[in-house]
Design an enzyme around this catalytic site. Structure first.
Site, short mmCIF file in Angstrom:
data_model
loop_
_atom_site.label_atom_id
_atom_site.label_comp_id
_atom_site.label_asym_id
_atom_site.label_seq_id
_atom_site.Cartn_x
_atom_site.Cartn_y
_atom_site.Cartn_z
N ASP A 101 2.33 -13.62 -3.49
CA ASP A 101 2.24 -15.06 -3.32
C ASP A 101 1.00 -15.58 -4.07
OD1 ASP A 101 4.39 -14.83 -1.60
OD2 ASP A 101 3.13 -14.80 0.21
N1 URA Z 1 3.79 -10.32 1.91
C1 URA Z 1 3.48 -11.64 1.90
O1 URA Z 1 3.68 -12.35 2.88
N2 URA Z 1 2.94 -12.14 0.78
C2 URA Z 1 2.67 -11.40 -0.33
O2 URA Z 1 2.14 -11.92 -1.32
C3 URA Z 1 2.99 -10.02 -0.28
C4 URA Z 1 3.56 -9.51 0.85
#
Ligand code: URA
Length: 230
Positions: A101
């Site tokens: 993310d």
């Molecule tokens: N899980 C999440 O919630 N976000 C990420 O970026 C990676 C794994």
């Protein structure tokens, strides 16, 4: 790989220039003119462009320490792409093996070898990813067991695969998962009434992040091969 991809890997042509050369009958594979860009070729084939024998450049395998507020995509959007960290040629040929993310930091693996990244991304191979998670609330004693058993996340057909939780401090944990479902870590903690304040990926398989934020390095042969043995 596709013939147009091979051309890009062995010349300075862009994908559209490669397609144009192929369609203009400038490319031969083992002595035969080929005008279909999608034809599959092997690096051992004798491939020529206007009579010149082509040799594909070696594949690239890279780790990047993804900064906060960057996108795991090849182009900029609401935030700059993590690819901006790479000061090298032909970045557009590379892809990310397992996105993070925008507000997650840490280890991102980048390559132009689709078979290799498949070993990392495909849930079938159960490649471990280790996240350091900062939480809003202290973890309770039952959470490790719940994660180990598998969680039912909203809208998902199956339980999450067993995950390992290690407490560093009451609001700071390491979580090891072997899948990459959408926002998985944040949703797992939301499902037990907690909230992720900060998320950082520090390891994928045997590869551990060991560079400063915003930096990149080539993987070692041992690191590359650790994903090829699956
Ligand atoms: N899980 C999440 O919630 N976000 C990420 O970026 C990676 C794994």
């Amino acid at each position: 790989m596709r013939l147009d991809k091979f051309l890009c890997k062995s010349t300075e042509l862009t994908r559209s220039e490669a397609v144009a050369s192929i369609e203009a009958a400038e490319v031969s594979v083992n002595g035969e003119v080929v005008t279909d860009s999608a034809v599959q070729v092997h690096e051992n084939n004798n491939i020529t462009l206007n009579g010149q024998v082509l040799t594909a450049r070696a594949s690239r395998y890279i780790m990047v320490h993804k900064p906060l507020n960057t996108l795991s995509s090849n182009v900029d959007g609401d935030y700059p792409s993590v690819m901006n960290c790479l000061d090298m040629e032909k970045v557009c040929d590379l892809h990310i093996a397992g996105r993070l993310d925008a507000d997650t930091t840490g280890l991102v693996l980048i390559t132009d070898d689709g078979r290799w990244s498949f070993n990392i991304i495909n849930p079938k191979y159960h490649c471990e990813k280790v996240y350091r998670v900062s939480l809003r609330d202290p973890i309770t004693a039952d959470i490790a067991q719940k994660f180990a058993r598998g969680m039912q996340l909203q809208g998902e057909a199956s339980l999450t695969r067993p995950a390992k939780l290690e407490e560093l401090e009451p609001k700071e944990v390491l979580l090891t998962i072997t899948e990459g479902r959408y926002h998985q870590v944040k949703r797992m903690f939301a499902a037990v009434g907690n909230r992720v304040n900060a998320l950082h990926r520090q390891q994928i398989g045997d590869v551990t992040l060991d560079i400063d934020v915003g930096r990149w390095r080539h993987l070692t042969a041992a690191e590359i091969n650790s994903f090829s043995d699956n």
